[in-house]
Design an enzyme around this catalytic site. Structure first.
Site, short mmCIF file in Angstrom:
data_model
loop_
_atom_site.label_atom_id
_atom_site.label_comp_id
_atom_site.label_asym_id
_atom_site.label_seq_id
_atom_site.Cartn_x
_atom_site.Cartn_y
_atom_site.Cartn_z
N ASP A 41 92.49 -14.12 -32.14
CA ASP A 41 92.12 -13.51 -30.87
C ASP A 41 91.20 -14.40 -30.03
O ASP A 41 90.72 -13.98 -28.98
CB ASP A 41 91.43 -12.17 -31.11
CG ASP A 41 90.21 -12.27 -32.04
OD1 ASP A 41 90.13 -13.27 -32.80
OD2 ASP A 41 89.36 -11.36 -32.00
N LYS B 265 91.64 -7.79 -32.86
CA LYS B 265 91.44 -7.55 -34.29
C LYS B 265 91.03 -6.10 -34.54
O LYS B 265 90.33 -5.47 -33.74
CB LYS B 265 90.36 -8.49 -34.84
CG LYS B 265 90.76 -9.96 -34.86
CD LYS B 265 91.95 -10.19 -35.78
CE LYS B 265 92.28 -11.66 -35.94
NZ LYS B 265 91.30 -12.41 -36.73
N GLU C 136 72.69 -21.29 -32.94
CA GLU C 136 73.27 -20.65 -34.13
C GLU C 136 74.21 -21.66 -34.77
O GLU C 136 75.42 -21.61 -34.58
CB GLU C 136 74.01 -19.37 -33.74
CG GLU C 136 74.49 -18.56 -34.94
CD GLU C 136 75.99 -18.67 -35.20
OE1 GLU C 136 76.46 -18.09 -36.20
OE2 GLU C 136 76.70 -19.35 -34.43
N GLN D 224 84.05 -19.50 -25.78
CA GLN D 224 85.41 -19.36 -26.29
C GLN D 224 86.06 -18.22 -25.52
O GLN D 224 85.37 -17.47 -24.82
CB GLN D 224 85.38 -19.05 -27.78
CG GLN D 224 84.57 -17.79 -28.10
CD GLN D 224 84.06 -17.77 -29.52
OE1 GLN D 224 83.78 -18.80 -30.11
NE2 GLN D 224 83.92 -16.57 -30.06
N LYS E 158 81.40 -6.37 -35.84
CA LYS E 158 82.13 -7.16 -34.84
C LYS E 158 83.45 -6.51 -34.47
O LYS E 158 84.00 -6.78 -33.38
CB LYS E 158 82.40 -8.57 -35.37
CG LYS E 158 81.24 -9.52 -35.28
CD LYS E 158 81.67 -10.96 -35.28
CE LYS E 158 82.58 -11.35 -36.40
NZ LYS E 158 82.85 -12.82 -36.40
N TYR E 159 84.00 -5.68 -35.35
CA TYR E 159 85.35 -5.17 -35.14
C TYR E 159 85.42 -3.66 -34.98
O TYR E 159 86.51 -3.11 -34.84
CB TYR E 159 86.25 -5.60 -36.31
CG TYR E 159 86.21 -7.07 -36.56
CD1 TYR E 159 86.83 -7.97 -35.68
CD2 TYR E 159 85.52 -7.61 -37.64
CE1 TYR E 159 86.78 -9.33 -35.89
CE2 TYR E 159 85.47 -8.97 -37.86
CZ TYR E 159 86.10 -9.83 -36.98
OH TYR E 159 86.04 -11.18 -37.19
N ASP F 155 76.28 -19.27 -29.66
CA ASP F 155 77.16 -19.13 -30.81
C ASP F 155 77.84 -20.47 -31.11
O ASP F 155 78.45 -21.09 -30.22
CB ASP F 155 78.21 -18.06 -30.49
CG ASP F 155 79.08 -17.70 -31.68
OD1 ASP F 155 78.55 -17.07 -32.60
OD2 ASP F 155 80.27 -18.05 -31.66
N ASN F 156 77.70 -20.93 -32.34
CA ASN F 156 78.40 -22.15 -32.81
C ASN F 156 78.27 -23.35 -31.86
O ASN F 156 79.28 -23.96 -31.47
CB ASN F 156 79.88 -21.85 -33.02
CG ASN F 156 80.13 -20.96 -34.22
OD1 ASN F 156 79.40 -21.01 -35.20
ND2 ASN F 156 81.14 -20.12 -34.12
#
Length: 668
Positions: free
Chosen positions: A358, A263, A422, A323, A532-533, A393-394
């Site tokens: 991604d 990204k 989170e 992930q 983040k990007y 995360d998640n």
């Protein structure tokens, strides 16, 4: 309980804190004053009492406390117990008939009315003789025995009036002796309920989040591209973070980042040469979750970062995001760990309308044992390199039985390791993640902005729910810039920092909060140019002129010096007369305070960043152990001002001058 009965001779019901009838343990930390409650009653009108008992992991009863009736007429009792070490403790409640309480009540009425006077005085003397004669576990101090025996003499002394004889049996000294060592008839014990006790940082700590690649990043004009910061350059910023008093420095993922579908800025589908990609798109030919992004450095650099943080009094937390990018080694080594769609492609992550081309989410159904074994190995890699906290995360997108197993395994081998969930998701999932073992949880605080919302939420997270879900208050994250902070500037950032830091024992900020980064991406409640990007180097010298960094440092200092602010279940919302004034008090009595002194902190915040607000704050001084008939010294620990406060306090907060009163109450 006696065989054949369901409740025992003295019923003890509705014990708390208990999660799912004891299926999951309640939580505490060393030094926390844990409120234990139960409903205790009996037939008729005789008095009952209750005792809360705390049992250590070896099975020894370590502490007990006489419970107090907190809801007269409803038979609800409470005591606070303080565990002294980590491990798997239990607690129980003992209900009992209180013969002295029954006699004291009846005798006072009958002697005054001249009914059965001699009989009542004789029964009192016999009762106190029995109390003074106890040995073994009910053994009393010599001083208490002497008090009771002198009372017996007074009760039997026919030379005195009946009222004088009764007074001997009802003296403060007798009450104190039997409060410490009560006569307990018909003793009935509840079940023993589990209580997991962690180290204090599991309850109270301040977190600072950073993207290590942004620290020291620079644009190389000659090459026309950005040069990444490294773990070594990020370590250079640790003294500044420690100087603001943070306990934990939290790193977003440091693993290799994939190239496929990388990204660009603001989550665009096209990345230019040199765009770093999202650190949450984990995995490349350089490795996966057990490796470090080459542009950040090596494990030697990571170890040096951890060592520097520790030297400055901080611990390191690492983001764990289960992930993968399409380039992760797992994609080719374990294709069954992912979901293959009807067209043969692997499903990427989606959170409609957001798409993450991604990222491939893991599918835990095809090879749960293989995934478990690998993730447990990965966690151990980072634990071996000094990570003591994980921000997950998640977690709500992964099976709960997977997390229960992982958390239990890590806890057994490394009880010092702390996991932060989170999971901005539905309440049932958030609560269950906490119950199965996550030490802390992100919360809805970020979206609670009005007076009513904040008051309700503070009461909710500090109430019964606080026995298993430890809330972490974050004003912003790298993905969330709430509407309140998009329009309120420095004053709004100050308000939310005060509420977060003082409303919950655990709180955190995302790097850049000190600079009041408040520009949203159009149509989305997140910052423009999301870190983040892309790289986001910051000029920290500008923070001094804004002053938020000074406030953050002062808030963290107050949290460390005031034991009441390190607790969760001691918060009480205070009524105010203005719809923009939120007030609450945190109180810790001397018996439960590590300093041996009572600690009471009152926080009053003006939520309106534009307008001076004034009104009345109602204090229940008696409930705080203070004399309601005399003013107390109220020292504002933010401004340095000192006032005299009573049960009703008029306050005036001009947002141009101060956002809040943070007041330490002291008896004169």
């Amino acid at each position: 309980m006696s065989p054949g009965t369901s409740v025992g001779r003295i019923p003890v019901i509705d014990v708390s804190p208990v999660a799912e009838a004891g299926r999951f343990p309640a939580k505490a930390v060393v030094g926390e004053a844990v409120p234990v409650r139960a409903t205790v009653f009996r037939e008729g009108h005789d008095a009952v009492g209750a005792t809360a008992v705390l049992t250590d992991p070896s099975g020894i009863d370590r502490t007990s406390a006489r419970m107090v009736d907190i809801a007269p007429g409803l038979d609800r009792f409470e005591a606070r117990l303080v565990p002294t070490s980590t491990g798997d403790w239990t607690f129980r409640v003992e209900g009992w008939s209180d013969p002295y309480g029954t006699w004291a009540h009846d005798a006072a009425i009958k002697v005054e009315a001249g009914v059965d006077v001699e009989l009542m005085l004789t029964e009192g003397a016999l009762l106190l003789e029995r109390a003074a004669a106890r040995t073994g576990t009910d053994a009393m101090s010599r001083a208490s025995v002497r008090v009771l025996r002198e009372a017996v003499i007074g009760l039997r002394d026919v030379r005195d009036t009946p009222q004088e004889r009764l007074s001997a049996g009802l003296s403060d000294a007798v009450h104190a002796a039997l409060a410490a060592h009560p006569l307990r008839d018909m003793l009935t014990r509840s079940e023993a309920y589990p209580l997991t006790v962690d180290r204090p940082l599991a309850l109270a700590g301040s977190w600072y989040e950073l993207f290590p690649r942004s620290q020291g990043a620079r644009f190389d004009a000659a090459a026309g591209k950005w040069i990444s910061g490294t773990l070594r350059t990020a370590a250079l910023d640790l003294p500044r973070i420690a100087g603001m008093g943070f306990d934990v420095v939290y790193l977003t993922p440091v693993h290799p980042i994939g190239e496929t579908h990388r990204k660009g800025p603001n989550n665009s589908l096209f990345a230019d040469l040199g765009d770093p990609g999202s650190p949450y798109a984990i995995g490349s030919p350089a490795g996966g979750h057990d490796a470090i992004e080459p542009t950040l450095g090596t494990f030697d650099d990571f170890d040096a970062f951890v060592a520097t943080a520790r030297d400055l009094g901080m611990e390191v937390a690492l983001d764990i995001a289960l992930q993968c990018s399409p380039d992760h080694p797992w994609v080719t080594e374990h294709p069954d760990w992912f979901t293959t769609r009807a067209d043969g492609t692997i499903a990427y992550a989606e959170n409609p309308p957001k798409k993450y081309q991604d990222i491939y989410p893991l599918n835990f159904d095809n090879d749960p044992e293989g995934i478990y074994t690998e993730i447990r190995r990965v966690l151990q890699v980072w634990i071996d390199h000094g990570v003591t906290l994980f921000r997950v995360d998640n977690p709500h997108t992964k099976p709960l039985d997977f997390w229960a197993r992982i958390l239990a395994s890590v806890r057994a081998a490394h009880p010092e390791v702390i996991f932060l969930s989170e999971a901005f998701t539905r309440p049932a999932m958030m609560q269950t993640l906490a119950k199965i073992g996550f030490h802390q949880s992100y919360t809805y605080f970020t979206w609670r902005n009005t007076k009513e919302e904040i008051e309700e939420y503070l009461a909710e997270v500090s109430g019964e729910q606080g026995a298993w879900l430890r809330p972490a208050f974050w004003p912003t994250t790298h993905d969330i810039l709430p509407p309140y902070l998009q329009t309120t500037g420095v004053r709004g950032f100050a308000v939310r920092a005060i509420l977060a830091a003082l409303g919950s024992p655990t709180w955190g900020i995302y790097s850049g909060y000190e600079l009041v980064e408040d520009v949203p991406r159009p149509g989305v409640d997140e910052q423009i140019d999301n870190e983040k990007y892309e790289f986001k180097p910051r000029d920290w010298s500008k923070a001094d002129g804004i002053g938020i960094n000074l406030l953050l440092g002062r808030l963290n200092e107050l949290r460390r010096t005031h034991p009441a602010l390190q607790q969760l279940r001691n918060l009480r919302v205070l009524p105010t007369s203005d719809d923009a004034l939120v007030a609450f008090v945190k109180h810790l009595d001397a018996k439960h305070s590590p300093t041996g002194l009572a600690d009471t902190v009152v926080v009053v915040v003006n939520l309106d960043p534009w307008t001076t607000r004034e009104g009345i704050v109602e204090l229940d001084l008696h409930a705080l152990g203070l004399d309601p008939d005399h003013p107390v010294v109220a020292h504002d620990v933010l401004s340095g001002d000192t006032y005299e406060w009573g049960s009703s306090v008029w306050v005036r907060l001009d947002p141009m001058v101060r956002a809040a009163h943070v007041v330490h109450l002291v008896a004169p």
